[in-house]
Design a protein around this motif. Structure first.
Motif, PDB file in Angstrom:
ATOM      1  N   GLN A   1       0.835  -1.197   0.000  1.00  0.00           N
ATOM      2  CA  GLN A   1       0.000   0.000   0.000  1.00  0.00           C
ATOM      3  C   GLN A   1       0.878   1.257   0.000  1.00  0.00           C
ATOM      4  O   GLN A   1       0.650   2.199  -0.765  1.00  0.00           O
ATOM      5  CB  GLN A   1      -0.911  -0.022   1.237  1.00  0.00           C
ATOM      6  CG  GLN A   1      -1.985   1.036   1.237  1.00  0.00           C
ATOM      7  CD  GLN A   1      -2.930   0.892   0.041  1.00  0.00           C
ATOM      8  OE1 GLN A   1      -3.371  -0.207  -0.267  1.00  0.00           O
ATOM      9  NE2 GLN A   1      -3.210   2.002  -0.642  1.00  0.00           N
TER      10      GLN A   1
ATOM     11  N   GLN B   1       2.436   2.031  -3.273  1.00  0.00           N
ATOM     12  CA  GLN B   1       1.503   2.705  -4.172  1.00  0.00           C
ATOM     13  C   GLN B   1       1.302   4.165  -3.753  1.00  0.00           C
ATOM     14  O   GLN B   1       1.400   5.070  -4.574  1.00  0.00           O
ATOM     15  CB  GLN B   1       0.181   1.951  -4.148  1.00  0.00           C
ATOM     16  CG  GLN B   1      -0.705   2.293  -5.325  1.00  0.00           C
ATOM     17  CD  GLN B   1      -2.040   1.580  -5.224  1.00  0.00           C
ATOM     18  OE1 GLN B   1      -2.156   0.545  -4.555  1.00  0.00           O
ATOM     19  NE2 GLN B   1      -3.041   2.128  -5.861  1.00  0.00           N
ATOM     20  N   ASP B   2       1.075   4.389  -2.455  1.00  0.00           N
ATOM     21  CA  ASP B   2       0.792   5.748  -1.979  1.00  0.00           C
ATOM     22  C   ASP B   2       1.977   6.693  -2.142  1.00  0.00           C
ATOM     23  O   ASP B   2       1.796   7.892  -2.318  1.00  0.00           O
ATOM     24  CB  ASP B   2       0.377   5.719  -0.501  1.00  0.00           C
ATOM     25  CG  ASP B   2      -0.906   4.934  -0.289  1.00  0.00           C
ATOM     26  OD1 ASP B   2      -1.589   4.653  -1.303  1.00  0.00           O
ATOM     27  OD2 ASP B   2      -1.215   4.583   0.864  1.00  0.00           O
ATOM     28  N   SER B   3       3.185   6.153  -2.067  1.00  0.00           N
ATOM     29  CA  SER B   3       4.359   7.027  -2.160  1.00  0.00           C
ATOM     30  C   SER B   3       4.713   7.358  -3.593  1.00  0.00           C
ATOM     31  O   SER B   3       5.654   8.106  -3.840  1.00  0.00           O
ATOM     32  CB  SER B   3       5.568   6.365  -1.485  1.00  0.00           C
ATOM     33  OG  SER B   3       5.217   5.830  -0.240  1.00  0.00           O
TER      34      SER B   3
END
Ligand SMILES: [Cu+2]
Lengths: 325, 118
Positions: A240, A243-245
């Motif tokens: 996760q 993906q978020d970074s």
């Protein structure tokens, strides 16, 4: 040639960026190049001896010897005829040798395309028709005893592909496709290095060729072709965070949304022997160190530092990437 | 004479921590250094004597032997250090430093090496 200590380095030393061993062939293509090298060294030695002998005659020889050395006959023989014969023979030998290294892919060959990037290697395994079968980076897996045709390209400036123990060295030129064949006779890890200055981190642009027994190779490739297991626990949090970074803007991970092409493919990064294009061993610690501050390890490389991510997050991302084998 | 003895006693008080603090019987400093290089500790730490890499994510280890604490949390003692370099999160929860691929003997060698960084 283990008696040449300065040419012989262990993989461990190669990992720390030192050039891999030369004149220590591990396959037929490298062998013929090594033979050529020794012939060249021997000839250079003979010419040096000849010139020194002539010099000695000129300075300290008897009158009779000196007059022999002075005539135009010596110039014709040793200055023109000898070099013409020797250099022509060498040219023919050298060209025929490099031709065997550069024959276009045969149907039975394994085909790999390697693209030079500042400062890492994009790797694509090709099928018979030349289509991309699998993408990877910074490591090339080959079976023992088979000829591998490597198609070499560059996406920015000139690099040079060199695995001294397996083959010759040839430039990767933007807009061209050069071909080089290589082969390993025994299983093992063979270090490679960019051999054409390509900017600040050039010396830190290495890679590994891993040669497997044929059965092992088949198993290895089949395992890679299967979809990766769903990450759980800490690794799931890492996925996760990855993906978020925004890592996926530059990195591709097969079977996920990450499809960036600006950086190395990370689909199998967990099984790589090295990180940062051949420069660091690959373990949890070096992975965290690389993601947190790649600029301190490879100044000027095109990945930004993520030192603002808390340690727990870096650890989770590293745990996720470890699962991508 | 008496002043001399007093002086010696006084100066004795200024001695650095007892010799025993950094004692690692049976550990090999050279092997420790090689292990530090092989496992890539320098990917996160500046370590004097290791020219490359010089990672900056973790603390600089110059003068590590003079430090009173490891990671600011546990006392800098040989047994603690050997355990820490092997499995840091077990001693200091929340640390970014992960468990490293070292066995117990190797961890002692690494700790012995770190105590040479004075
Ligand atoms: Cu280069």
């Amino acid at each position: 040639m283990t008696w040449l200590p300065i040419f012989t380095r262990s993989t461990e030393q190669a990992l720390s960026g030192w050039p891999p061993p030369v004149l220590d062939p591990a396959g037929p293509f490298a062998s013929s190049i090594t033979t050529l090298s020794w012939i060249l060294f021997a000839m250079a030695g003979a010419v040096l001896a000849l010139v020194l002998a002539a010099l000695w005659v000129a300075l300290a020889g008897s009158q009779r010897l000196r007059s022999r050395l002075g005539g135009t006959r010596v110039v014709w023989l040793a200055g023109i005829a000898l070099p013409v014969v020797v250099l022509t023979a060498l040219l023919i030998y050298g060209l025929s040798l490099t031709r065997t290294l550069r024959t276009p892919p045969q149907p039975s060959d394994i085909r790999v395309r390697v693209t030079g990037e500042m400062w890492w290697w994009r790797v694509a395994y090709l099928d018979r028709a030349g289509g991309v079968a699998m993408m990877d980076a910074n490591e090339i897996h080959i079976p023992v005893g088979r000829t591998v045709t490597v198609e070499l390209e560059s996406s920015d400036i000139i690099h040079s592909f060199w695995v001294p123990r397996l083959s010759g060295k040839i430039d990767m030129v933007p807009g061209r496709r050069n071909v080089l064949r290589m082969q390993a006779d025994a299983p093992g890890v063979y270090a490679g290095q960019c051999a054409e200055y390509c900017g600040g981190a050039h010396a830190l642009m290495g890679f590994m060729v891993v040669a497997h027994d044929p059965d092992d190779y088949a198993r290895f490739m089949a395992a890679r072709a299967r979809p990766a297991p769903q990450p759980g626990g800490q690794a799931a949090r890492g996925a996760q965070l990855f993906q978020d970074s925004g890592c996926g803007a530059c990195h591709r991970i097969a079977g996920t949304e990450a499809n960036g092409l600006a950086g190395p493919d990370l689909s199998h990064v967990g099984s790589r022997r090295t990180l940062g294009a051949g420069i660091l061993p690959n373990n949890r610690g070096t992975m965290i160190g690389w993601i947190g501050d790649p600029q301190s390890l490879k100044p000027g490389n095109r990945m930004p530092a993520y030192s603002t991510l808390p340690g727990q997050d870096l650890t989770a991302i590293a745990a996720y990437l470890e699962t991508r084998r | 004479m008496r002043i001399g003895i007093t002086l010696i006693l006084l100066l004795g008080g200024c001695k650095p921590p007892p010799e025993g603090r950094a004692a690692m019987p049976g550990a090999d400093v050279q092997r420790g250094r090689a292990l530090v290089q092989r496992t890539g500790c320098a990917a996160c730490h500046v370590i004097p004597g290791i020219r490359w890499p010089q990672g900056r994510l973790g603390p600089d280890l110059t003068h590590f032997a003079r430090q009173g604490m490891i990671a600011g949390r546990v006392p800098n003692r040989p047994d603690m250090l050997a355990a820490f370099v092997r499995n840091a999160p077990a001693l200091v929860s929340g640390t970014t430093m992960p468990a490293m691929p070292l066995n117990e003997g190797e961890a002692r060698d690494v700790a012995a090496y770190l105590y040479t960084l004075d």
